[in-house]
Design an enzyme around this catalytic site. Structure first.
Site, PDB file in Angstrom:
ATOM      1  N   TYR A 132      -2.758  -7.805  16.749  1.00 44.13           N
ATOM      2  CA  TYR A 132      -2.873  -6.941  15.573  1.00 44.13           C
ATOM      3  C   TYR A 132      -4.148  -6.110  15.656  1.00 44.13           C
ATOM      4  CZ  TYR A 132      -3.449  -5.486  10.711  1.00 44.13           C
ATOM      5  OH  TYR A 132      -3.639  -4.747   9.571  1.00 44.13           O
ATOM      6  N   ILE A 134       0.826  -1.209   0.000  1.00 43.03           N
ATOM      7  CA  ILE A 134       0.000   0.000   0.000  1.00 43.03           C
ATOM      8  C   ILE A 134       0.858   1.256   0.000  1.00 43.03           C
ATOM      9  CG2 ILE A 134      -1.673   1.335   1.339  1.00 43.03           C
ATOM     10  CD1 ILE A 134      -2.814  -1.372   2.323  1.00 43.03           C
ATOM     11  N   VAL A 154      -5.842  -7.193   1.727  1.00 43.05           N
ATOM     12  CA  VAL A 154      -5.231  -6.553   0.563  1.00 43.05           C
ATOM     13  C   VAL A 154      -4.119  -7.451   0.032  1.00 43.05           C
ATOM     14  CG1 VAL A 154      -4.125  -4.472  -0.331  1.00 43.05           C
ATOM     15  CG2 VAL A 154      -5.730  -4.308   1.595  1.00 43.05           C
ATOM     16  N   ASP A 178      11.228   4.059   4.270  1.00 43.63           N
ATOM     17  CA  ASP A 178      11.089   2.643   4.603  1.00 43.63           C
ATOM     18  C   ASP A 178      12.376   2.191   5.274  1.00 43.63           C
ATOM     19  OD1 ASP A 178       8.988   0.280   3.436  1.00 43.63           O
ATOM     20  OD2 ASP A 178      10.924  -0.442   4.151  1.00 43.63           O
ATOM     21  N   LYS A 186      -4.651  -2.032  15.964  1.00 45.80           N
ATOM     22  CA  LYS A 186      -5.359  -1.253  14.951  1.00 45.80           C
ATOM     23  C   LYS A 186      -6.579  -0.543  15.524  1.00 45.80           C
ATOM     24  CE  LYS A 186      -2.557  -1.895  11.556  1.00 45.80           C
ATOM     25  NZ  LYS A 186      -1.780  -0.748  11.021  1.00 45.80           N
TER      26      LYS A 186
END
Length: 245
Positions: A147, A18, A180, A37, A151
């Site tokens: 996770y 993404i 995704v 990154d 989130k």
């Protein structure tokens, strides 16, 4: 005329998935993109695109973030993408797993926002986009305990920042994708005992019969980064093909 002409955008996790798709989409719409990154080699793939600069950055390191901030005079959009997906229930999650996930998925956003927000306040304008997930407070997902917890925290962080600084010209939204199809997902599938079955399981839960693409998420990113979304703040934008219904 591009939808993002003249805007300076800083994003994390730009080397693939993404983050990479968003960096390319932002640049195509006229933005100056600073893509960061931790993987410098993969990040170099973006250097061939007009309008994109790259910086190696570990978003869990406060000193590195502050150094980057000093190199940037103006920032219009901050896109926090970096994240880690831990597989397992709470019984599979050791303290080290919990700490690592929270550090990458939540603390990094705290550090990035706290560092770059003062620049936005000085400009009296700014736009923050955080990457969350439908696996959060939106939907309970099997084997996504830490996770999903992280989130959900991102959604809370997003709404808090939006509420605190709305009168100072700051917008803050988060994006909540479903599954995704990214290199990261493919790596997780290959790491499972039966990769073929794991892929079938991922596809089986998609009501549309397919996974979302990184480019589709990038379209939403462009909208939120643009002035078209000037009246949009504090929202969790779901893009999951109906998975959370």
């Amino acid at each position: 005329m591009g939808r993002l002409d003249g805007k300076v955008i800083v994003l994390s996790a730009g080397a693939q998935g993404i983050g990479k798709a968003a960096a390319i989409a932002f640049a195509k719409e006229g933005a100056k993109v600073i893509a960061t990154d931790i993987n410098g080699e993969k990040l170099k793939e973006l250097e061939s695109y007009k309008g994109i600069e790259t910086r190696v950055l570990d978003v869990t390191k406060k000193d590195q973030i502050e150094k980057l901030s000093k190199e940037i005079d103006r920032i219009d959009v901050l896109f926090n993408v970096a994240g880690f997906v831990h597989h397992g229930s709470i019984l599979d999650c050791e303290e080290a797993d919990w700490d690592f996930t929270m550090n990458v998925n939540v603390r990094s956003m705290y550090l990035m926002i706290k560092t770059f927000l003062p620049k936005m306040l000085a400009q009296k304008s700014g736009n923050i986009i955080n990457m969350s997930s439908v696996a959060s407070s939106i939907k309970g997902v099997v084997n996504r305990c830490v996770y999903s917890t992280s989130k959900a925290a991102v959604i809370g962080l997003t709404k808090s920042v939006a509420a605190d600084f709305i009168e100072q010209g700051i917008r803050c939204n988060c994006i909540c994708p479903g599954t995704v199809d990214t290199p990261s997902l493919r790596e997780r599938i290959e790491a499972r005992p039966d990769p073929e079955q794991a892929l079938k399981d991922f596809l089986a839960r998609q009501k549309t019969g397919r996974m979302c693409t990184a480019e589709e998420v990038a379209h939403l990113c462009v909208y939120l980064a643009s002035d078209e979304a000037a009246y949009v703040t504090g929202n969790a934008h779901i893009i999951d093909g109906g998975w959370s219904l």
